[in-house]
Design a protein around this motif. Structure first.
Motif, mmCIF file in Angstrom:
data_model
loop_
_atom_site.group_PDB
_atom_site.id
_atom_site.type_symbol
_atom_site.label_atom_id
_atom_site.label_comp_id
_atom_site.label_asym_id
_atom_site.label_seq_id
_atom_site.Cartn_x
_atom_site.Cartn_y
_atom_site.Cartn_z
ATOM 1 N N LYS A 94 110.619 42.325 110.255
ATOM 2 C CA LYS A 94 110.924 42.378 108.824
ATOM 3 C C LYS A 94 112.133 41.500 108.552
ATOM 4 C CE LYS A 94 111.815 45.402 104.871
ATOM 5 N NZ LYS A 94 111.907 46.802 104.373
ATOM 6 N N LEU A 95 112.042 40.691 107.507
ATOM 7 C CA LEU A 95 113.122 39.787 107.141
ATOM 8 C C LEU A 95 113.692 40.173 105.788
ATOM 9 C CD1 LEU A 95 111.537 36.309 108.004
ATOM 10 C CD2 LEU A 95 113.025 37.690 109.435
ATOM 11 N N ARG A 96 115.007 40.148 105.712
ATOM 12 C CA ARG A 96 115.688 40.381 104.435
ATOM 13 C C ARG A 96 116.157 39.047 103.859
ATOM 14 N NH1 ARG A 96 117.487 44.595 107.742
ATOM 15 N NH2 ARG A 96 119.264 43.326 108.387
ATOM 16 N N HIS A 97 116.623 39.094 102.628
ATOM 17 C CA HIS A 97 117.130 37.909 101.942
ATOM 18 C C HIS A 97 118.146 37.176 102.819
ATOM 19 C CE1 HIS A 97 120.345 36.153 99.256
ATOM 20 N NE2 HIS A 97 119.286 35.438 98.928
ATOM 21 N N GLY A 98 117.951 35.877 102.993
ATOM 22 C CA GLY A 98 118.877 35.060 103.766
ATOM 23 C C GLY A 98 118.513 34.912 105.228
ATOM 24 N N GLU A 99 117.564 35.691 105.717
ATOM 25 C CA GLU A 99 117.191 35.611 107.128
ATOM 26 C C GLU A 99 116.053 34.613 107.339
ATOM 27 O OE1 GLU A 99 118.436 39.946 108.935
ATOM 28 O OE2 GLU A 99 116.413 39.740 108.108
ATOM 29 N N THR A 100 115.997 34.053 108.547
ATOM 30 C CA THR A 100 114.970 33.074 108.912
ATOM 31 C C THR A 100 114.250 33.523 110.175
ATOM 32 O OG1 THR A 100 116.139 31.186 107.935
ATOM 33 C CG2 THR A 100 114.553 30.691 109.674
ATOM 34 N N ALA A 101 112.945 33.412 110.174
ATOM 35 C CA ALA A 101 112.130 33.701 111.360
ATOM 36 C C ALA A 101 111.514 32.396 111.856
ATOM 37 C CB ALA A 101 111.040 34.709 111.034
ATOM 38 N N ARG A 102 111.513 32.207 113.173
ATOM 39 C CA ARG A 102 110.880 31.049 113.799
ATOM 40 C C ARG A 102 109.850 31.594 114.781
ATOM 41 N NH1 ARG A 102 114.656 27.460 111.975
ATOM 42 N NH2 ARG A 102 116.840 28.115 112.045
ATOM 43 N N TYR A 103 108.625 31.118 114.691
ATOM 44 C CA TYR A 103 107.568 31.719 115.506
ATOM 45 C C TYR A 103 106.434 30.737 115.731
ATOM 46 C CZ TYR A 103 105.918 32.355 110.711
ATOM 47 O OH TYR A 103 105.566 32.140 109.408
ATOM 48 N N GLY A 104 105.689 30.991 116.778
ATOM 49 C CA GLY A 104 104.521 30.179 117.068
ATOM 50 C C GLY A 104 103.409 30.479 116.086
ATOM 51 N N ALA A 105 102.816 29.419 115.557
ATOM 52 C CA ALA A 105 101.728 29.587 114.596
ATOM 53 C C ALA A 105 100.388 29.205 115.208
ATOM 54 C CB ALA A 105 101.996 28.756 113.344
ATOM 55 N N ASP A 106 100.352 29.120 116.561
ATOM 56 C CA ASP A 106 99.089 28.823 117.240
ATOM 57 C C ASP A 106 98.375 30.100 117.668
ATOM 58 O OD1 ASP A 106 100.958 29.487 119.144
ATOM 59 O OD2 ASP A 106 100.769 27.630 120.302
ATOM 60 N N VAL A 107 98.797 31.216 117.044
ATOM 61 C CA VAL A 107 98.104 32.495 117.167
ATOM 62 C C VAL A 107 97.863 32.996 115.748
ATOM 63 C CG1 VAL A 107 99.137 33.089 119.394
ATOM 64 C CG2 VAL A 107 100.311 33.751 117.280
ATOM 65 N N ALA A 108 97.012 33.995 115.592
ATOM 66 C CA ALA A 108 96.802 34.571 114.260
ATOM 67 C C ALA A 108 98.151 35.090 113.749
ATOM 68 C CB ALA A 108 95.783 35.695 114.335
ATOM 69 N N HIS A 109 98.472 34.775 112.506
ATOM 70 C CA HIS A 109 99.775 35.172 111.974
ATOM 71 C C HIS A 109 99.650 35.496 110.492
ATOM 72 C CE1 HIS A 109 99.328 30.797 111.678
ATOM 73 N NE2 HIS A 109 100.149 30.818 110.626
ATOM 74 N N ALA A 110 100.620 36.250 110.002
ATOM 75 C CA ALA A 110 100.567 36.688 108.602
ATOM 76 C C ALA A 110 101.970 36.912 108.080
ATOM 77 C CB ALA A 110 99.736 37.961 108.470
ATOM 78 N N ILE A 111 102.139 36.633 106.801
ATOM 79 C CA ILE A 111 103.409 36.875 106.102
ATOM 80 C C ILE A 111 103.107 37.825 104.954
ATOM 81 C CG2 ILE A 111 105.343 35.813 104.875
ATOM 82 C CD1 ILE A 111 104.461 33.122 106.186
ATOM 83 N N GLY A 112 103.847 38.914 104.873
ATOM 84 C CA GLY A 112 103.580 39.902 103.829
ATOM 85 C C GLY A 112 104.824 40.266 103.052
ATOM 86 N N ASN A 113 104.616 40.916 101.926
ATOM 87 C CA ASN A 113 105.711 41.402 101.086
ATOM 88 C C ASN A 113 105.587 42.910 100.960
ATOM 89 O OD1 ASN A 113 107.580 42.083 99.155
ATOM 90 N ND2 ASN A 113 106.706 40.843 97.517
ATOM 91 N N PRO A 114 106.397 43.672 101.715
ATOM 92 C CA PRO A 114 106.315 45.125 101.656
ATOM 93 C C PRO A 114 107.093 45.737 100.492
ATOM 94 C CG PRO A 114 107.986 44.496 103.233
ATOM 95 C CD PRO A 114 107.415 43.214 102.670
ATOM 96 N N THR A 138 107.649 40.474 105.714
ATOM 97 C CA THR A 138 107.335 40.767 107.109
ATOM 98 C C THR A 138 106.578 39.578 107.690
ATOM 99 O OG1 THR A 138 105.264 41.858 106.497
ATOM 100 C CG2 THR A 138 107.206 43.269 106.749
ATOM 101 N N VAL A 139 106.844 39.308 108.959
ATOM 102 C CA VAL A 139 106.149 38.231 109.658
ATOM 103 C C VAL A 139 105.468 38.829 110.883
ATOM 104 C CG1 VAL A 139 106.380 36.071 110.916
ATOM 105 C CG2 VAL A 139 107.782 36.477 108.913
ATOM 106 N N ARG A 140 104.182 38.558 111.014
ATOM 107 C CA ARG A 140 103.444 38.983 112.200
ATOM 108 C C ARG A 140 102.878 37.755 112.886
ATOM 109 N NH1 ARG A 140 99.602 41.567 110.018
ATOM 110 N NH2 ARG A 140 97.844 40.188 110.514
ATOM 111 N N ALA A 141 103.182 37.611 114.179
ATOM 112 C CA ALA A 141 102.638 36.523 114.990
ATOM 113 C C ALA A 141 102.069 37.156 116.251
ATOM 114 C CB ALA A 141 103.719 35.505 115.336
ATOM 115 N N GLY A 142 100.761 37.077 116.401
ATOM 116 C CA GLY A 142 100.121 37.770 117.514
ATOM 117 C C GLY A 142 100.270 39.266 117.338
ATOM 118 N N SER A 143 100.854 39.925 118.324
ATOM 119 C CA SER A 143 101.016 41.378 118.267
ATOM 120 C C SER A 143 102.409 41.800 117.838
ATOM 121 C CB SER A 143 100.709 41.983 119.650
ATOM 122 O OG SER A 143 101.604 41.455 120.625
ATOM 123 N N GLU A 144 103.285 40.835 117.582
ATOM 124 C CA GLU A 144 104.673 41.166 117.224
ATOM 125 C C GLU A 144 104.891 41.035 115.723
ATOM 126 O OE1 GLU A 144 109.258 39.944 118.516
ATOM 127 O OE2 GLU A 144 107.530 39.115 119.584
#
Length: 200
Positions: free
Chosen positions: A165-185, A156-162
Motif C-alpha cells: 500500500k502506498l500513501r501520498h508521496g511514496e514511490t513503488a518500483r516493481y517488475g512488470a513482467d508478471v501480472a500486476h495491478a494498481i488499485g485505489n482502496p 495499492t500495488v500488486r506484482a505477482g503474489s506481493e
C-alpha cells in the motif's frame, strides 16, 4: 501500454493545401496557445484545432487572417511548411492535446504524457483511479519495470503474489513482467505518475 497510431489524412493534390502542420509549427514557435491565436486572428478555437489536424480546409480569408496574426506572408503560409521555422527549443503540449485511455469500467484513466515515438521503450502517464477502481495488467516483456509515484490519495500495488500500500508521496518500483495491478482502496480519487521502462 501504448496507444494506437492515427495518421493525418493526406492533402488532396487537386484540392487546397493542408496547412495544419505549418500552422501548428508557426503557432508553437511563437509560443501561442490556440486561445491566443484565436483572439489575435479572430478565428474560433475549434476551427483552429480542426485546421491544425487537417480536418478543415480554411478559406482564403481565414488564411489571410492567420498569416497576418502570425506575421508571415500568405505565400509562405500556403507553402505548407516549406518556409516553416525550425522546431521550437521548448515544445509545449496543451492539456486538450494529451491523449488518454480509460479502463472498460471508466474508473481508471491514463493520460499519455510521453511522446508516441518513445512508446515501447520509455513511457510515462498520469494515472487517475476512482475509489474502488483497479487497473490490472498482463505481464509485459521480460525485464520491464514500472515506477509508481502517488501524487494524491493512496494506492495499492500488486506484482505477482506481493502487494504493497502506498500513501501520498511514496514511490513503488516493481517488475512488470508478471501480472500486476494498481488499485485505489480509498474513498476518493487518487492520482499518480506511472513510468514504464522497457528493456533495451
Amino acid at each position: 501500454m501504448t496507444q494506437p497510431s492515427s495518421a493525418k489524412p493526406p492533402a488532396s493534390p487537386d484540392g487546397p493545401p493542408a496547412v495544419g502542420s505549418a500552422l501548428q509549427a508557426l503557432r508553437q514557435s511563437q509560443q501561442l496557445s490556440l486561445d491566443d491565436l484565436s483572439r489575435r486572428a479572430g478565428v474560433s478555437k475549434s476551427m483552429l484545432s480542426q485546421i491544425e489536424r487537417n480536418l478543415a480546409n480554411p478559406t482564403v480569408a481565414v488564411l489571410w487572417r492567420l498569416a497576418n496574426a502570425l506575421g508571415v506572408s500568405l505565400t509562405d503560409f500556403l507553402a505548407n511548411g516549406a518556409a516553416t521555422p525550425p522546431a521550437p527549443a521548448i515544445a509545449v503540449v496543451q492539456p486538450h492535446a494529451i491523449p488518454a485511455l480509460k479502463s472498460p469500467d471508466t474508473r481508471c484513466e491514463l493520460r499519455i504524457l510521453g511522446p508516441i515515438d518513445l512508446a515501447g521503450r520509455f513511457e510515462w502517464y498520469e494515472l487517475t483511479i476512482q475509489a474502488g477502481g483497479v487497473l490490472a495488467s498482463e505481464p509485459h516483456e521480460t525485464g520491464t519495470q514500472e515506477h509508481l509515484s502517488v501524487l494524491s490519495g493512496s494506492m495499492t500495488v500488486r506484482a505477482g503474489s506481493e502487494e504493497k500500500k502506498l500513501r501520498h508521496g511514496e514511490t513503488a518500483r516493481y517488475g512488470a513482467d508478471v501480472a500486476h495491478a494498481i488499485g485505489n482502496p480509498g474513498k476518493t480519487a487518487a492520482t499518480a505518475l506511472l513510468v514504464v521502462v522497457h528493456p533495451a
